[in-house]
Design a protein around this motif. Structure first.
Motif, PDB file in Angstrom:
ATOM      1  N   ARG A  17       0.817  -1.317   0.124  1.00  0.00           N
ATOM      2  CA  ARG A  17      -0.014  -0.086  -0.057  1.00  0.00           C
ATOM      3  C   ARG A  17       0.775   1.133   0.156  1.00  0.00           C
ATOM      4  O   ARG A  17       0.747   2.218  -0.809  1.00  0.00           O
ATOM      5  CB  ARG A  17      -0.942  -0.031   1.448  1.00  0.00           C
ATOM      6  N   ILE A  64       2.618   1.599  -3.578  1.00  0.00           N
ATOM      7  CA  ILE A  64       1.566   1.990  -4.598  1.00  0.00           C
ATOM      8  C   ILE A  64       1.158   3.452  -4.298  1.00  0.00           C
ATOM      9  O   ILE A  64       1.356   4.212  -5.484  1.00  0.00           O
ATOM     10  CB  ILE A  64       0.603   1.123  -4.609  1.00  0.00           C
ATOM     11  N   ASP A  86       4.459   5.570  -5.307  1.00  0.00           N
ATOM     12  CA  ASP A  86       4.874   5.507  -6.837  1.00  0.00           C
ATOM     13  C   ASP A  86       3.770   6.442  -7.650  1.00  0.00           C
ATOM     14  O   ASP A  86       4.247   7.263  -8.423  1.00  0.00           O
ATOM     15  CB  ASP A  86       4.822   4.243  -7.268  1.00  0.00           C
ATOM     16  N   GLY A 100       4.216  -4.399  -6.325  1.00  0.00           N
ATOM     17  CA  GLY A 100       3.712  -3.165  -6.222  1.00  0.00           C
ATOM     18  C   GLY A 100       4.098  -2.543  -7.495  1.00  0.00           C
ATOM     19  O   GLY A 100       3.258  -1.490  -7.860  1.00  0.00           O
ATOM     20  N   GLU A 101       4.860  -3.005  -8.448  1.00  0.00           N
ATOM     21  CA  GLU A 101       5.198  -2.006  -9.756  1.00  0.00           C
ATOM     22  C   GLU A 101       4.699  -2.874 -10.891  1.00  0.00           C
ATOM     23  O   GLU A 101       4.772  -2.215 -11.829  1.00  0.00           O
ATOM     24  CB  GLU A 101       6.632  -2.038  -9.862  1.00  0.00           C
ATOM     25  N   GLU A 113       2.083  -0.223 -13.059  1.00  0.00           N
ATOM     26  CA  GLU A 113       2.886   0.709 -13.935  1.00  0.00           C
ATOM     27  C   GLU A 113       3.432  -0.281 -15.094  1.00  0.00           C
ATOM     28  O   GLU A 113       3.591   0.414 -16.141  1.00  0.00           O
ATOM     29  CB  GLU A 113       3.946   1.433 -12.992  1.00  0.00           C
TER      30      GLU A 113
END
Length: 600
Positions: free
Chosen positions: A331, A334, A337, A426-427, A430
């Motif tokens: 959390r 994200i 980013d 988490g990436e 993107e």
């Protein structure tokens, strides 16, 4: 008189952080200062620390501590090599005593300021107490927490270390950063309201205790409000309107501008240290107290009837487990980013621009198919150009976060496992958006094989190779200590995969070493997979003069040694290579200390 006192107190409180290190224990007891006040300090009510926590009182005690620092261990191995010195022979005559005969006792609810000039041993004291004495060794002495010998588990439970230079994520607010720590530090039984109610207390009003050090020895340890009285009795009164912290730090500093000054100032500091040892010889807490004052100044027994926190910490609190740690980490990542909109827009524009440039280069053929070698070059560029842009971006981002990662792992906020999964997953949003922006324009402009199935397989292949390259960059960033070393190694590894990808030179022409490299080259498998999607099962018509020769796509693939495995096997191989990099990344996080560059 009241205005003058208030102004001088402001100087004291405002100037201390410039040359003070704070030892912050778990604050579990309300303590109010008692006794008479010196004329340089404010009233008793202003000199109190108020906490709302009603737990039991913790005690930290240091007895006769002698700590030796190995100066050679502070120099990173790559800097030793840069100086043409063999790393394992660099330790000669490099040890010195950082702390000498240090003793004090501090209880929860008290604020202890450790002050002194540069090199006095402040950082070493905090590092030893919190178990972070890297490159040093305790020669003698003991550290006790609540009457028990200090252990890493006990330190992690009772002591928090606030560093001089904290590393934070750039796109989170201060409140969100503190809330993240509260989520991981406080027991999982706490409600959100209880967590929010907590770093609200007005913790800092004035230091209760001061530890003044010089060259690793104690010159004064006792109540902050009694420090001026102590030094005045010793013949060193603090000038009016001067900051006592700055004045007495200067008084005990070693002046190294000349040998004569160094000898004189060192002798004065040693005499003051010997005087203090004589005065506290009969005190069991090693803190100086004025004889005319009450002996119980600042002890844990004095309490005021203040409101208590309803969120009482149990004796054995159950802290957040790996799943909760992962949830909070992903959390946070994200949120951090996706608030960096300029970077996201730049990445999107970069992918779109590169796709349009390559697509327009191959645009305009209409029904006329591209020559075979042109289409093969296009497919190789699709899989080979975009991952190169990912490497430096991922490595740079990892090294920016490295200091924060090192400190949070060292503090025990979470373990390597939850961070690993949060970083990998988490990436993905993107990453997926990046691939879609890159693939769609170039696929349409270059008039590649039509149909939803080829487009889907093509997009999945590019997604896999870019994701594999991203994980490879994470590995190089975790393995090596500096950004320059990581970027150099990452680019070298990528170039070796690029050259053995099957287009620059055919795979059957490679000699043994590059042939083995090609087997783990994700670019080779991406190229082979994209060639399968475009040519497998089709007949390609090649124009030779006035003749048009039909050539099966399988023959073309076999002539380039790209038909050794079916398409599904190529996907599995790419997944396996990615899994190998992921395993290596986890091992790097787990067993290699992710020290920031300045700490190597």
């Amino acid at each position: 008189m009241a205005e003058k006192v208030s102004g001088e107190r402001g100087l004291w409180a405002g100037a201390v952080p410039q040359n003070a290190s704070l030892l912050k224990e778990s604050l579990t007891c309300h303590v109010a200062q008692q006794g008479l006040q010196d004329s340089l300090f404010s009233s008793e009510s202003d000199n109190s620390l108020y906490f709302t926590y009603s737990g039991h009182c913790n005690t930290l005690e240091v007895r006769d501590l002698n700590y030796q620092v190995d100066m050679a261990s502070q120099v990173p191995w790559f800097e030793k090599l840069a100086q043409f010195k063999v790393p394992w022979t660099y330790h000669k005559d490099s040890c010195k005593l950082g702390i000498q005969n240090l003793s004090f006792r501090v209880r929860s609810g008290q604020m202890l300021a450790i002050i002194g000039s540069s090199g006095c041993g402040r950082a070493s004291v905090l590092d030893v107490i919190t178990g972070r004495g890297h490159g040093g060794k305790i020669k003698s002495g003991q550290i006790w927490i609540n009457g028990q010998p200090s252990t890493p588990q006990l330190v992690r439970k009772c002591v928090a270390h606030v560093r001089q230079h904290d590393q934070l994520l750039p796109n989170l607010t201060v409140r969100e950063t503190l809330a993240f720590v509260a989520q991981l530090r406080l027991p999982r039984t706490f409600s959100q309201a209880q967590r929010d109610k907590r770093p609200r207390s007005d913790i800092f009003r004035l230091f209760d205790l001061v530890l003044l050090m010089t060259s690793g020895t104690t010159v004064y340890a006792g109540a902050a409000q009694h420090m001026v009285h102590y030094f005045t009795a010793a013949g060193h009164p603090c000038p009016r309107y001067s900051n006592p912290a700055d004045f007495y730090v200067d008084l005990t500093s070693i002046d190294r501008r000349s040998r004569e000054q160094e000898a004189a100032t060192r002798e004065k500091a040693q005499s003051l240290a010997a005087l203090f040892q004589e005065k506290v010889r009969d005190f069991d807490d090693f803190l100086w107290r004025a004889e005319a004052r009450q002996p119980g100044v600042g002890v844990c027994g004095a309490r005021l009837a203040l409101p208590t926190d309803t969120g009482h910490v149990p004796t054995s609190p159950e802290l957040p487990g790996p799943v909760q740690q992962f949830t909070m980490l992903i959390r946070r990542q994200i949120s951090n980013d996706f608030r960096d909109l300029p970077t996201l827009l730049i990445h999107g524009a970069q992918a779109c621009l590169m796709s349009l440039i390559i697509g327009f280069l191959y645009y305009g053929h209409g029904a006329t198919k591209l020559p075979f070698m042109d289409k093969a070059a296009l497919l190789f560029m699709i899989g080979g150009l975009i991952p190169f842009n990912v490497i430096l971006d991922v490595i740079a981002k990892c090294h920016l976060e490295r200091a924060m990662l090192y400190y949070e792992l060292e503090d025990g906020l979470y373990t390597a496992g939850p961070y690993f999964f949060a970083k990998i997953l988490g990436e993905l949003p993107e990453h997926c958006a990046y691939i879609v922006i890159y693939v769609m324009p170039i696929y349409w402009l270059a008039n590649l094989r039509p149909g939803p199935e080829p487009l889907l397989l093509h997009s999945l292949m590019v997604w896999l190779v870019v994701f594999c390259c991203r994980v490879m960059a994470l590995v190089t960033a975790a393995l090596l200590p500096t950004f320059h070393m990581s970027s150099f190694f990452g680019n070298a590894l990528y170039n070796s995969f690029y050259l053995t990808g099957g287009f620059m030179i055919s795979l059957d022409s490679l000699w043994t070493v590059p042939a083995w490299i090609s087997k783990v080259s994700f670019l080779r498998w991406c190229f082979e997979g994209l060639m399968h999607i475009q040519f497998k099962g089709l007949t390609y018509h090649m124009a030779v003069g006035n003749l048009t020769i039909p050539i099966p796509g399988d023959v073309i693939l076999s002539s380039m040694d790209l038909n050794s495995y079916p398409l599904y096997a190529i996907y599995l191989i790419l997944v396996s290579i990615t899994g190998g990099f992921m395993a290596l990344y986890y091992v790097s996080l787990r067993f290699i200390k992710q020290k920031p560059r300045q700490d190597w």
